[in-house]
Design a protein around this motif. Structure first.
Motif, short mmCIF file in Angstrom:
data_model
loop_
_atom_site.label_atom_id
_atom_site.label_comp_id
_atom_site.label_asym_id
_atom_site.label_seq_id
_atom_site.Cartn_x
_atom_site.Cartn_y
_atom_site.Cartn_z
N GLY A 175 5.10 5.74 6.64
CA GLY A 175 4.79 5.85 8.10
C GLY A 175 4.27 4.38 8.47
N LEU A 176 3.51 3.84 9.66
CA LEU A 176 2.71 2.75 9.36
C LEU A 176 1.55 1.93 8.55
CD1 LEU A 176 1.88 2.75 13.72
CD2 LEU A 176 3.29 1.79 12.51
N ARG A 177 1.97 1.51 8.00
CA ARG A 177 0.73 0.66 6.64
C ARG A 177 0.73 1.93 6.18
NH1 ARG A 177 -2.48 -1.34 11.87
NH2 ARG A 177 -0.83 -2.72 12.57
N SER A 178 1.68 2.59 5.96
CA SER A 178 0.97 3.58 4.76
C SER A 178 0.73 3.11 3.43
CB SER A 178 2.66 4.59 4.18
OG SER A 178 2.90 5.43 5.56
N ALA A 179 1.22 1.82 2.87
CA ALA A 179 0.77 1.17 1.65
C ALA A 179 -1.08 1.25 1.46
CB ALA A 179 1.02 -0.15 1.84
N ILE A 180 -1.51 0.94 2.96
CA ILE A 180 -3.17 0.77 2.61
C ILE A 180 -4.24 2.17 2.42
CG2 ILE A 180 -5.03 0.46 4.45
CD1 ILE A 180 -3.67 -1.99 6.05
N PHE A 181 -2.97 2.80 2.80
CA PHE A 181 -3.60 4.39 2.87
C PHE A 181 -3.46 5.15 1.41
CE2 PHE A 181 -2.37 4.68 7.45
CZ PHE A 181 -3.50 4.91 7.85
N ILE A 182 -2.30 4.76 0.51
CA ILE A 182 -2.33 4.63 -1.09
C ILE A 182 -2.36 4.39 -1.90
CG2 ILE A 182 -0.48 5.09 -2.71
CD1 ILE A 182 2.35 5.04 -1.10
N LEU A 183 -3.51 3.38 -1.02
CA LEU A 183 -4.07 2.04 -1.98
C LEU A 183 -5.74 3.15 -1.75
CD1 LEU A 183 -3.87 -1.28 -1.98
CD2 LEU A 183 -3.18 0.20 -3.33
N ILE A 184 -5.76 3.58 -0.79
CA ILE A 184 -7.42 3.97 -0.38
C ILE A 184 -6.97 5.52 -1.09
CG2 ILE A 184 -8.52 5.46 1.64
CD1 ILE A 184 -7.80 3.23 3.58
N TYR A 185 -6.28 6.18 -0.93
CA TYR A 185 -6.60 7.61 -1.98
C TYR A 185 -6.64 7.08 -3.30
CZ TYR A 185 -5.57 10.28 1.90
OH TYR A 185 -4.68 11.08 2.80
N LYS A 186 -5.69 6.07 -4.29
CA LYS A 186 -5.77 6.44 -5.40
C LYS A 186 -6.98 5.66 -5.84
CE LYS A 186 -3.78 2.43 -8.18
NZ LYS A 186 -4.33 2.07 -8.91
N ALA A 187 -7.59 4.96 -5.26
CA ALA A 187 -8.97 4.09 -5.80
C ALA A 187 -9.59 5.51 -5.38
CB ALA A 187 -9.62 3.21 -4.43
N PHE A 188 -9.71 6.44 -4.33
CA PHE A 188 -10.38 7.87 -4.74
C PHE A 188 -9.94 8.72 -5.28
CE2 PHE A 188 -12.31 11.71 -2.17
CZ PHE A 188 -13.01 11.03 -2.01
N TYR A 189 -9.14 8.37 -6.26
CA TYR A 189 -9.01 10.04 -7.27
C TYR A 189 -9.34 9.57 -8.64
CZ TYR A 189 -6.64 13.42 -4.20
OH TYR A 189 -6.58 14.30 -2.54
N GLU A 190 -9.24 8.17 -7.87
CA GLU A 190 -9.80 7.65 -9.47
C GLU A 190 -11.11 7.20 -10.06
OE1 GLU A 190 -7.70 3.33 -9.41
OE2 GLU A 190 -6.30 3.95 -10.27
N GLN A 191 -12.03 7.24 -9.05
CA GLN A 191 -13.61 7.31 -8.59
C GLN A 191 -13.54 8.78 -8.95
OE1 GLN A 191 -14.15 5.23 -5.12
NE2 GLN A 191 -13.65 3.09 -5.81
N THR A 192 -13.27 9.43 -8.07
CA THR A 192 -14.05 10.87 -8.71
C THR A 192 -12.84 11.48 -10.52
OG1 THR A 192 -11.78 12.06 -8.26
CG2 THR A 192 -14.26 11.61 -5.90
N PRO A 193 -14.18 12.51 -10.78
CA PRO A 193 -14.01 12.97 -12.20
C PRO A 193 -12.22 13.81 -12.33
CG PRO A 193 -16.10 13.55 -11.43
CD PRO A 193 -15.24 12.53 -10.67
#
Lengths: 330, 318
Positions: A175-193
């Motif tokens: 979808g629109l600018r999905s790449a940004i959202f994937i990056l947000i999720y990636k960073a988020f799940y990397e930060q949570t144990p």
């Protein structure tokens, strides 16, 4: 001694004044603070000046509009313009269209991007870096390149003019600018144990179950942020919506038109509206040539009003998105 | 027992791919295949007939047409990049200034942040168009002092036009700073305050500290902001290049059609890639070799300061 002590006393006093005004050691003095507030407030005013202007103009009556002495405060607040704009844009029916076009794709996008971000953060697999680079590529390559082939693709499948043209790519993480959202999720799940995942895995839970019972609840803040941005961006989107849904096949009565698509053809609709209301007399008398900015501005306000309400209620989730995205790196 | 052939690692790898699968399908269907197809289109002459699309391979004719015969496209493209350079500079500097101001410990930070992020919510082609028609996008003072008149008199048209364009749309340009401001702020917050204190003790003033500490520390943010801003400018709702491509797609009578439109899109993409590469090369973090030199200069200053203080102390004691 006294003669020599004086200059140093003066110096001390000057330094004290300087300290009070400019500040030292990372602490701001009074003068610097006032300067900061004045600068920020005036820049902030300039920043939202167009929106304020829009709001004030939309409340002006015709006489106020023509009176150059009326700048900021209209003599009387007229809600007539809004009444007219509502009718010109066909607000009620198109609001439903807009809500559908922004709500459904963003829902799908929130979920599909969560899956992809989760995969990038929690699993190790071959070609991970390659696929990550591909995610970034989808951000950089501008939409026009894909415009022609996707248009023919949709027309081959006969879904032009339907909301499916928005939902399908969103559901597949494009979808629109999905790449940004994937990056947000990636960073988020990397930060949570990942310790909870490990425990569940030891207990024999399937990956699917781990994702739905641990990953999703854990990722809710990121999901909310993603959903909000996605919603706003789909709301504001005009290129893809007008290309895929505005050019519906002739004779197709069920074409979707969003508020923004309506706004972009506001002048024509307004003329048609005037002709309808005042009949042919207006047409002859040239009343249709009067561009009423106030009505146009009222229409503009109406299209962005829902977004403004969402933003002011939930602004924390918007402004915290950057901190979440992990863009600053570790 | 067949399962045992896959090791634990391989099985987890499979599972990773399962989660990635929806995106992979989308990537192939809605990105990779269209990308290739659009390249094929750009090399062909596409005709719409009653039976469907007819394609014939024409080599680079579409591209040759764009650069040799077409009167509009190259002009639009150069205009866009000329404007983009100016806007990029304005946005990057403005957002850094705002971010640095907001980085101080001031009250009402949240309110200011809300204000400066607000435009992100409302920027869209039609809304911006309405505001521009209304003349609400320029700072009123600029108009009334006739700045644009002075600019067109002093500078050649190739430079004056984009500058005036910048001024008449100044607020809209600044509106693109919302995200860069937040990215800069996130970067600024990560700089340890003690570094500044140490620099202060060594005699570095605010100006020096900015160039030697702040700027190198946020170099990666500048890179990210540069890329983000250029991509957003290139896909913004008011981009005339995109609307031109869009209208050419359906305008088959005059140098249009799918073939030419695809060729235009490819030219646009490639130039954009070059632009991004330039941004990367200009703003990528460098090795700090300058610091060595400047340190000695600072040391000299500190020594002088110490000497002055010692002299003052002596004078006080005498």
């Amino acid at each position: 001694m006294t003669t020599k002590a004086k200059p140093s006393a003066w110096k001390n006093r000057a330094q004290a004044i300087k300290k009070a005004l400019v500040g030292s050691n990372g602490k701001l003095g009074l003068g610097a603070k006032i300067f900061l507030y004045v600068m920020l407030t005036s820049l902030g005013f300039v920043y939202i000046y167009p929106i304020l202007h829009m709001g004030v103009t939309s409340l002006k009556s015709l006489t106020d509009l023509l009176d150059p002495s009326v700048q900021w405060l209209p003599h009387q607040l007229s809600l007539d313009n809004y009444q007219k704009a509502l009718e010109v844009m066909g607000f009620r029916e198109h609001l439903m269209d807009t809500l559908l076009v922004s709500f459904l794709p963003s829902l799908f996008q929130t979920f599909s991007c969560a899956l992809a971000g989760y995969a990038f953060a929690r699993f190790r697999f071959k070609g991970k870096n390659f696929w990550m680079a591909c995610v970034l590529l989808t951000f950089i390559v501008p939409f026009p390149v894909l415009m022609v082939p996707t248009y023919t693709l949709y027309s081959d499948y006969g879904i032009l003019g339907s909301i499916l043209t928005m939902i399908l790519p969103a559901a597949a993480g494009q979808g629109l600018r999905s790449a940004i959202f994937i990056l947000i999720y990636k960073a988020f799940y990397e930060q949570t144990p990942a310790s909870l995942d490990e425990a569940a895995r030891v207990d024999g839970a399937s990956e699917k179950r781990i994702f739905f019972t641990i990953g999703v609840p854990l990722g809710l803040p990121a999901m909310l942020t993603t959903f909000l941005f996605s919603f706003v961006w789909y709301w504001n989107e005009t290129y893809t919506t007008s290309l895929y849904m505005g050019n519906a096949a002739l004779g197709d009565t069920h074409s979707v038109s969003t508020l923004l698509m309506e706004l972009s053809k506001f002048e024509d609709s307004y003329k048609a509206y005037l002709e309808k209301v005042s009949g042919w007399a207006a047409k002859m008398g040239g009343a249709t040539n009067i561009q009423n900015e106030a009505v146009t501005m009222a229409g503009t306000i109406l299209t962005i009003l829902p977004l403004l309400i969402i933003y002011f209620c939930l602004q924390r989730y918007f402004t915290e998105a950057i901190d979440r995205s992990g863009i600053t790196g570790e | 027992m067949k399962k045992k052939r896959f090791g634990l690692v391989a099985r987890r790898e499979m599972k990773g791919y399962i989660f990635l699968l929806p995106w992979l399908i989308g990537f192939v269907c809605f990105f990779a295949v269209p990308l290739v197809q659009s390249f094929i289109y750009s090399l062909s002459n596409v005709k719409m007939t009653a039976a469907g699309r007819k394609m014939s391979y024409v080599g680079f004719d579409n591209f040759k047409y764009l650069f040799n015969e077409d009167t509009v496209f190259t002009g639009l493209l150069t205009d866009f990049y000329r404007e983009a350079i100016l806007r990029l500079a304005v946005i990057l500097v403005f957002s850094l200034v705002i971010a640095m101001m907001l980085n101080h410990n001031i009250k009402g930070k949240g309110v200011y942040r809300t204000i400066f992020f607000l435009p992100i919510i409302v920027v869209s082609g039609p809304v911006l168009q309405r505001l521009m028609d209304e003349g609400a996008t320029t700072v009123p003072l600029i108009e009334s002092y006739g700045v644009s008149g002075i600019i067109s008199e002093l500078l050649p048209a190739s430079l004056a036009n984009p500058l005036n364009g910048l001024f008449t749309q100044l607020i809209l340009v600044l509106w693109y700073s919302g995200v860069p401001i937040l990215i800069y702020m996130a970067g600024l917050q990560k700089i340890d305050r003690s570094v500044y204190e140490a620099a202060l003790i060594d005699g570095a003033g605010g100006w020096v500290a900015f160039w030697k500490i702040t700027l190198p520390a946020i170099q990666p943010m500048i890179l990210i902001n540069g890329i983000y801003t250029l991509v957003f400018l290139a896909t913004s709702g008011l981009n005339s290049v995109i609307s031109e491509i869009n209208s050419r797609m359906f305008n088959t009578s005059f140098g249009g059609g799918y073939g030419v439109a695809s060729a235009m899109a490819w030219v646009y993409t490639l130039t954009l890639a070059v632009g991004l590469l330039v941004i990367y090369l200009v703003t990528k973090p460098r090795k700090a070799t300058v610091v060595e030199v400047s340190k000695t200069r600072e040391q000299i200053r500190v020594e002088r300061l110490h000497a002055q203080r010692a002299a003052a102390r002596k004078g006080g004691a005498a």
